[in-house]
Design a protein around this motif. Structure first.
Motif, PDB file in Angstrom:
ATOM      1  N   LEU A 253     128.966  22.029 -67.695  1.00  0.00           N
ATOM      2  CA  LEU A 253     129.244  22.473 -69.061  1.00  0.00           C
ATOM      3  C   LEU A 253     129.701  23.929 -69.107  1.00  0.00           C
ATOM      4  N   TYR A 254     130.729  24.161 -69.916  1.00  0.00           N
ATOM      5  CA  TYR A 254     131.242  25.506 -70.185  1.00  0.00           C
ATOM      6  C   TYR A 254     131.350  25.674 -71.692  1.00  0.00           C
ATOM      7  N   SER A 255     131.566  26.902 -72.137  1.00  0.00           N
ATOM      8  CA  SER A 255     131.658  27.148 -73.578  1.00  0.00           C
ATOM      9  C   SER A 255     132.893  27.974 -73.906  1.00  0.00           C
ATOM     10  N   ARG A 256     133.492  27.681 -75.057  1.00  0.00           N
ATOM     11  CA  ARG A 256     134.531  28.528 -75.632  1.00  0.00           C
ATOM     12  C   ARG A 256     133.863  29.526 -76.572  1.00  0.00           C
TER      13      ARG A 256
ATOM     14  N   PRO B 149     125.682  31.969 -72.687  1.00  0.00           N
ATOM     15  CA  PRO B 149     126.691  31.660 -71.665  1.00  0.00           C
ATOM     16  C   PRO B 149     126.848  32.836 -70.719  1.00  0.00           C
ATOM     17  N   ARG B 150     127.241  32.554 -69.481  1.00  0.00           N
ATOM     18  CA  ARG B 150     127.446  33.614 -68.501  1.00  0.00           C
ATOM     19  C   ARG B 150     128.936  33.810 -68.274  1.00  0.00           C
ATOM     20  N   PRO B 151     129.394  35.065 -68.211  1.00  0.00           N
ATOM     21  CA  PRO B 151     130.809  35.290 -67.904  1.00  0.00           C
ATOM     22  C   PRO B 151     131.120  34.836 -66.484  1.00  0.00           C
TER      23      PRO B 151
ATOM     24  N   LEU C 261     116.405  25.813 -64.446  1.00  0.00           N
ATOM     25  CA  LEU C 261     115.802  26.471 -65.605  1.00  0.00           C
ATOM     26  C   LEU C 261     116.555  27.745 -65.978  1.00  0.00           C
ATOM     27  N   LEU C 262     116.783  28.619 -65.001  1.00  0.00           N
ATOM     28  CA  LEU C 262     117.400  29.914 -65.293  1.00  0.00           C
ATOM     29  C   LEU C 262     118.841  29.767 -65.763  1.00  0.00           C
ATOM     30  N   THR C 263     119.606  28.884 -65.115  1.00  0.00           N
ATOM     31  CA  THR C 263     120.995  28.727 -65.528  1.00  0.00           C
ATOM     32  C   THR C 263     121.122  27.975 -66.841  1.00  0.00           C
ATOM     33  N   GLY C 264     120.082  27.252 -67.216  1.00  0.00           N
ATOM     34  CA  GLY C 264     120.090  26.584 -68.508  1.00  0.00           C
ATOM     35  C   GLY C 264     119.712  27.494 -69.654  1.00  0.00           C
TER      36      GLY C 264
END
Length: 218
Positions: A196-199, A33-35, A26-29
């Motif tokens: 999953l990661y984000s740009r 995004p986290r650095p 839950l928390l990481t979702g």
């Protein structure tokens, strides 16, 4: 999005009623995004250890502090980063760009202590200015840190607060005088959840306003 937080059918659960895995999911979702900090430390034998952490952020500028959530391997066994920082107090936070995202992910492999992650994944150590562990030459920027405070929260979790002693960045990432960060040159990535990661390509600006009685009074 038209629904309200208090509308029926949404999530409404107490943390105490959830298992550890559920809380993590839950928390990481939600906190995204986290650095990502690709942390380099030195083993007792001088081996460079590199490990990524997304439970990471900047905490303050006076003093300049960063925070990291360190986790054990379970059953009281310390991860290399935790043991190395406890022993020496020194570590380097290497920031992660798109260019080194795959190598960062490989550094998360649970290598034996005698195997150096950097050499294995094709990254290059470069000497730091103020601490013993090296930075990573391919990283867009690096923060040389010394332990400010380490709080043992549970047998499996430590909260590390590090004081930033020295900052370095590749040419073009940060203007050396104006200190402006060029995000198109930096190309940071963020951690979402699972694989999953984000740009950070899609950006917009919001100007912080000051209070105006004529506009903000009811």
């Amino acid at each position: 999005m038209t629904e309200r937080l208090d509308a029926p059918g949404g999530l409404d659960r107490a943390m105490a009623a959830m298992a550890n895995g559920e809380r993590y999911k839950l928390l990481t979702g939600l906190v995204v995004p986290r650095p990502i900090a690709l942390v380099t430390t030195l083993s007792p034998g001088g081996q460079v250890n590199a490990a990524p952490f997304s439970f990471f952020n900047v905490f303050s500028e006076d003093p300049p502090l960063v925070i990291l959530g360190l986790q054990s391997k379970g059953q009281g066994a310390l991860k290399d980063t935790t043991g190395n920082v406890r022993r020496t107090g020194d570590f380097v936070v290497n920031l992660v760009s798109e260019e080194i995202a795959e190598q960062m992910n490989l550094c998360a492999i649970d290598f034996p202590p005698e195997i150096g992650e950097l050499e294995t994944v094709g990254l290059t150590p470069t000497p730091s200015q103020t601490v013993a562990p090296p930075a990573i030459a391919e990283a867009p920027a690096a923060l040389e840190c010394r332990q400010f405070l380490m709080l043992n929260v549970t047998p499996e979790r430590d909260l590390l607060i590090g004081e930033v002693l020295h900052a370095r960045a590749q040419p073009g990432v940060v203007h050396p005088e104006a200190l402006y960060t060029d995000l198109d040159r930096y190309r940071p990535v963020g951690r979402l959840f699972a694989d999953l990661y984000s740009r950070q390509h899609d950006r917009f600006a919001l100007t912080r306003e000051t209070y105006d009685p004529a506009r903000h009074s009811r």
